[in-house]
Design an enzyme around this catalytic site. Structure first.
Site, short mmCIF file in Angstrom:
data_model
loop_
_atom_site.label_atom_id
_atom_site.label_comp_id
_atom_site.label_asym_id
_atom_site.label_seq_id
_atom_site.Cartn_x
_atom_site.Cartn_y
_atom_site.Cartn_z
N LYS A 29 34.18 -8.93 2.44
CA LYS A 29 34.25 -9.04 1.00
C LYS A 29 32.86 -9.36 0.44
O LYS A 29 32.21 -10.31 0.88
CB LYS A 29 35.24 -10.14 0.62
N HIS B 97 32.18 -10.01 -2.86
CA HIS B 97 32.20 -10.88 -4.04
C HIS B 97 33.04 -12.11 -3.74
O HIS B 97 33.58 -12.26 -2.65
CB HIS B 97 32.78 -10.12 -5.24
#
Length: 240
Positions: free
Chosen positions: A124, A126
């Protein structure tokens, strides 16, 4: 806590009634004609997931995953810090089993320092970022939990992820060991191969094996099915 006989028999009953474990004629990826099939994609109902988590917790609460004998306060301390579920099938397993361990702990604190983690298939970029969800792995003793070991590819990937994050793999728990030779040139089972690849000090255990299906179900699955299971084991059974 359930005895070994109780948790295995209880789980097998649930697996059969839900068709997670079925009998017939199935062609495996190896090309072998198997008289039984085990599919964990059906582990999605509350009673079935609870029975599975309970059986796994029983194994994790005993040696070698926990201390063989209680300490001075009567507590059998776990020998690991993190229960790691590889994406995707290991994720519901690790969370359900951690919940079961918490219920069994009943406020005593035996398992209060054990956490769970799992990986994302794609990191991921963010938010909190990274590829790990749950407890950080750095400096922690980690037990991997998954449904089965076949070629060992997924296990090697999980070990690589854990080591990259700074954790140390101290054990592996799988739901089923088919207890059959990996190939005509390899006399060990997939679990046996995994044990060898991780070294003699890292235990690899299964909640159930083909021997449990044969010995604990017996005539309940019908004489013909039992006969075919025994013939299959005689033909493809792995070395211990």
């Amino acid at each position: 806590m359930s005895t070994e006989s109780d948790y295995k028999s209880n789980l097998l009953g649930h697996l059969i009634s839900s068709s997670v474990l079925s009998f017939g004629s199935y062609t495996l990826k190896s090309g072998r004609e198997s008289p039984y099939f085990f599919t964990t994609t059906l582990l999605h109902t509350a009673p079935l997931l609870h029975a599975t988590a309970s059986a796994c917790a029983s194994v994790l609460s005993a040696a070698p995953f926990a201390a063989a004998h209680p300490d001075g306060n009567g507590v059998k301390k776990p020998n690991f810090d993190i229960l790691f579920g590889p994406a995707y099938k290991g994720i519901p397993l690790c969370t359900a089993v951690m919940n079961e361990l918490g219920v069994r702990d009943a406020g005593r604190g035996d398992w209060s320092n054990v956490s769970y983690s799992f990986n994302r298939k794609e990191a991921k970029a963010h938010g909190e970022g990274g590829s790990i969800v749950g407890a950080p792995l750095r400096g922690k003793r980690v037990v991997i939990i998954d449904d089965v070991i076949t070629a060992g590819t997924a296990l090697r990937e999980a070990v690589g992820i854990i080591e990259k994050e700074g954790g140390v793999v101290v054990g592996v728990l799988v739901l089923l060991d088919r207890q059959e030779r990996v190939s005509e040139t390899e006399s060990k089972s997939a679990v046996g191969v995994a044990q060898s690849s991780l070294g003699g000090n890292v235990p690899v255990r299964a909640v159930l094996g083909l021997s449990d299906i044969i010995e604990k179900l017996g005539a309940e699955i019908g004489e013909e099915n039992l006969k075919r299971l025994k013939e299959y084991r005689a033909r493809y059974g792995a070395e211990e």
